[in-house]
Design an enzyme around this catalytic site. Structure first.
Site, short mmCIF file in Angstrom:
data_model
loop_
_atom_site.label_atom_id
_atom_site.label_comp_id
_atom_site.label_asym_id
_atom_site.label_seq_id
_atom_site.Cartn_x
_atom_site.Cartn_y
_atom_site.Cartn_z
N ASP A 178 -11.45 9.23 2.83
CA ASP A 178 -10.57 8.23 2.25
C ASP A 178 -11.77 7.30 1.35
OD1 ASP A 178 -7.75 7.66 1.63
OD2 ASP A 178 -8.51 5.32 1.80
N LYS A 187 -4.25 7.19 10.43
CA LYS A 187 -5.15 6.69 9.48
C LYS A 187 -6.14 5.91 10.23
CE LYS A 187 -6.06 6.73 4.99
NZ LYS A 187 -5.69 7.91 4.08
P1 NDP Z 1 -13.60 6.88 -3.40
O1 NDP Z 1 -14.22 5.76 -2.49
O2 NDP Z 1 -14.36 8.15 -3.75
O3 NDP Z 1 -13.25 6.10 -4.94
C1 NDP Z 1 -12.46 5.01 -4.92
C2 NDP Z 1 -12.61 4.46 -6.32
O4 NDP Z 1 -11.50 3.39 -6.33
C3 NDP Z 1 -13.97 3.90 -6.85
O5 NDP Z 1 -14.01 4.16 -7.98
C4 NDP Z 1 -13.63 2.56 -6.50
O6 NDP Z 1 -14.58 1.71 -7.40
C5 NDP Z 1 -12.32 2.12 -6.72
N1 NDP Z 1 -11.56 0.90 -6.24
C6 NDP Z 1 -11.88 0.88 -4.57
N2 NDP Z 1 -11.06 0.07 -4.27
C7 NDP Z 1 -10.84 -0.58 -5.29
C8 NDP Z 1 -10.30 -2.14 -5.59
N3 NDP Z 1 -9.93 -2.81 -4.48
N4 NDP Z 1 -10.06 -2.17 -6.94
C9 NDP Z 1 -10.53 -1.59 -8.02
N5 NDP Z 1 -11.03 -0.21 -7.81
C10 NDP Z 1 -11.23 -0.11 -6.36
O7 NDP Z 1 -12.05 7.00 -2.84
P2 NDP Z 1 -11.28 8.21 -3.32
O8 NDP Z 1 -11.31 8.67 -4.69
O9 NDP Z 1 -11.02 9.23 -2.07
O10 NDP Z 1 -9.90 7.60 -2.98
C11 NDP Z 1 -8.91 6.89 -4.17
C12 NDP Z 1 -7.62 6.73 -3.67
O11 NDP Z 1 -7.06 7.96 -3.48
C13 NDP Z 1 -7.36 5.92 -2.54
O12 NDP Z 1 -6.07 5.21 -2.65
C14 NDP Z 1 -7.11 6.77 -1.44
O13 NDP Z 1 -6.38 6.40 -0.33
C15 NDP Z 1 -6.21 7.89 -2.16
N6 NDP Z 1 -6.44 9.33 -1.69
C16 NDP Z 1 -7.59 9.99 -1.39
C17 NDP Z 1 -7.67 11.03 -0.84
C18 NDP Z 1 -8.78 11.91 -0.66
O14 NDP Z 1 -8.59 13.18 -0.29
N7 NDP Z 1 -10.02 11.40 -0.74
C19 NDP Z 1 -6.25 12.04 -0.52
C20 NDP Z 1 -5.03 11.21 -1.01
C21 NDP Z 1 -5.30 10.00 -1.41
P3 NDP Z 1 -15.82 0.77 -6.66
O15 NDP Z 1 -16.74 2.08 -6.65
O16 NDP Z 1 -16.36 -0.24 -7.50
O17 NDP Z 1 -15.44 0.63 -5.24
O1 2IT Z 2 -4.70 9.88 2.06
C1 2IT Z 2 -4.99 11.13 2.17
O2 2IT Z 2 -3.95 11.89 2.45
C2 2IT Z 2 -6.39 11.27 2.55
N1 2IT Z 2 -6.99 10.44 2.53
C3 2IT Z 2 -6.77 12.72 2.89
C4 2IT Z 2 -6.38 12.82 4.45
C5 2IT Z 2 -6.97 14.18 5.22
O3 2IT Z 2 -6.90 14.23 6.24
O4 2IT Z 2 -7.36 14.95 4.32
#
Ligand code: NDP
Ligand code: 2IT
Length: 437
Positions: free
Chosen positions: A158, A118
């Site tokens: 992420d 990461k």
């Molecule tokens: P994005 O940046 O697309 O979206 C993040 C969302 O979460 C936004 O709505 C953001 O609000 C909100 N957010 C972020 N930080 C905070 C906080 N501290 N408090 C409240 N709200 C918060 O990210 P993703 O959708 O990609 O990621 C969301 C989660 O999913 C994370 O935990 C990530 O690790 C996990 N994840 C993502 C994967 C991927 O493929 N993208 C894969 C597996 C897990 P704001 O716009 O106000 O910041």
């Molecule tokens: O937390 C996760 O699994 C991710 N942000 C996606 C990682 C990836 O390599 O697609």
């Protein structure tokens, strides 16, 4: 655990992630002395390598800005390091180590040949222009490029890293190396990206919930669902919930949450995607447009629901939130975000014997399709939407089966134990095969 706390002072999220794993693995490791003898637990909590670097860049006013960049290369027993990059002001070493540690187990569960890593930066993309984001990404990659590669370490997105950032990072890598390779996943469809990768984490999480519900002869159809966040994972969770006949009624961001009891349908979701991915606005605007309630500074968990999909960030469900969900009759929680539930909340879900799918199992669909993107890049061809979606569904089913196999406890499946033990066995056996490295 004492040793982990002593060696990694102040890294609370990392302690929390390790604690959860150690609690559920201890009985298994004690029954299988070969893992204890090889000190596998002691080895997996120590990253293979950590890279920390300076990221200087010029903002639009011509002023110098300095951020800190990181890449944690946690474990390569199963394949090249693989995992996302997070750009968010809260990013620090402890948060990235917890994410890298979780990623190792998650990637092991996917059945694909990927190690875990990461990275990211404390850079805040909010309110930056496209030009500033590009400048930052180019500077970040100007150091990172010497540590990664399609057979070494393959980053992805992420929080704060989506299609725009991956594009800028890829362009700079290509320029520095003079190589067009699959060094990042989540790429644009025109230049090596996989169909379904943007959707994969949200879709995969709903497929996982569907598998859990199926064990009770139930399904998503007709279920009221809470979703937090409004980014990549939240958006595609809402989309799949509604395709499967459920009703998502909430979304949130770091400012607050909206509650739309009539459900977030495809048209409203298209508005959210434009609002968040193009205009980069706040979720509050949804409430103004569709005349529903907006709660400043609140999270969705006090609203009555059948299924909850935390999809924003770590520790967004406190013990009290978990209690509210259970008291209100939640039957299933599937974690799209990484470690969204505090340890006491996890224990409460397990005691209540609800269907609780922890992140490393429930959100593994995202990295799984990243693995499929790597395969397509190596083969220099691309699969259709249907092919990728079918493979995603079959991987999610196999993760669910592994959790049931290792997590069954008289009539109840403990998915936390199942995911941790199943992820561990493959990893630990591979580490023992490869000797003391
Ligand atoms: P994005 O940046 O697309 O979206 C993040 C969302 O979460 C936004 O709505 C953001 O609000 C909100 N957010 C972020 N930080 C905070 C906080 N501290 N408090 C409240 N709200 C918060 O990210 P993703 O959708 O990609 O990621 C969301 C989660 O999913 C994370 O935990 C990530 O690790 C996990 N994840 C993502 C994967 C991927 O493929 N993208 C894969 C597996 C897990 P704001 O716009 O106000 O910041
Ligand atoms: O937390 C996760 O699994 C991710 N942000 C996606 C990682 C990836 O390599 O697609």
């Amino acid at each position: 655990m004492e040793e982990v706390r002593r060696k990694n002072p102040g890294e609370n999220e990392f302690h929390q992630a390790v604690q959860e794993v150690v609690e559920s693995l201890s009985p298994f490791v004690q029954k299988n002395p070969k893992y204890e003898k090889a000190k596998v637990l002691e080895r997996i909590v120590e990253p293979e390598r950590i890279i920390i670097f300076r990221v200087p860049w010029l903002d639009d006013k011509g002023e110098v800005q300095v951020n800190r960049g990181y890449r944690i290369e946690m474990n390569s027993a199963l394949g090249p390091y693989k995992g996302g990059l997070r750009f968010h002001p809260s990013v620090n070493l402890g948060i990235l180590k917890f994410l890298a540690f979780e990623q190792v187990f998650k990637n092991s569960l996917t059945t694909l040949p990927m190690g875990g890593g990461k990275g990211g930066s404390d850079f805040d993309p909010k309110e930056k222009t496209d030009n500033e984001v590009m400048k930052f990404c180019q500077s970040f990659m100007s150091e990172l490029f010497r540590h990664i590669g399609p057979n070494t370490d393959v980053p992805a997105g992420d929080i704060g890293v989506g299609a725009r950032e991956i594009g800028f990072l890829f362009g700079q890598y290509k320029r520095l190396r003079n190589e067009f390779t699959g060094v990042l996943t989540g790429k644009g469809l025109n230049w090596g990206g996989s169909l379904i990768r943007p959707e994969a984490t949200g879709y995969g999480c709903v497929y996982f919930a569907q598998e859990m519900l199926r064990t009770k002869g139930d399904s998503i159809k007709g279920k009221t669902c809470l979703v937090s966040g409004s980014g990549n994972v939240a958006q595609h969770t809402v989309q799949k919930v509604s395709q499967l006949g459920g009703k998502a009624v909430t979304l949130s961001d770091s400012s607050g949450m909206i509650h739309d009891p009539s459900g977030i349908d495809d048209k409203k979701l298209a508005y959210v995607m434009e609002l968040k991915n193009v205009k980069r606005g706040r979720i509050k605007e949804y409430a103004d447009k569709y005349r529903c309630e907006y709660y400043e500074g609140k999270r969705p968990w006090s609203i009555k629901c059948d299924v909850a999909f935390p999809s924003a960030t770590q520790n967004e469900i406190s013990k009290d939130d978990a209690k509210k969900l259970v008291d209100n009759g939640v039957i299933c929680v599937a974690e799209g975000a990484n470690m969204p539930t505090e340890l006491d909340g996890v224990r409460l879900f397990l005691d209540a014997k609800i269907l609780y799918g922890p992140a490393k199992a429930a959100n593994a669909g995202g990295v799984a399709v990243s693995g499929l993107e790597m395969t397509q890049n190596s083969l220099r061809l691309s699969w259709t939407r249907e092919e990728v979606d079918t493979k995603l569904q079959s991987i999610v089913r196999s993760i669910h089966e592994s959790c049931v196999r290792y997590g069954k406890e008289d009539g109840f499946t403990n998915y936390v134990k199942g995911a941790n033990v199943a992820g561990f066995v493959k990893l630990a056996d591979s580490m023992i095969d490869q000797g003391l490295v």
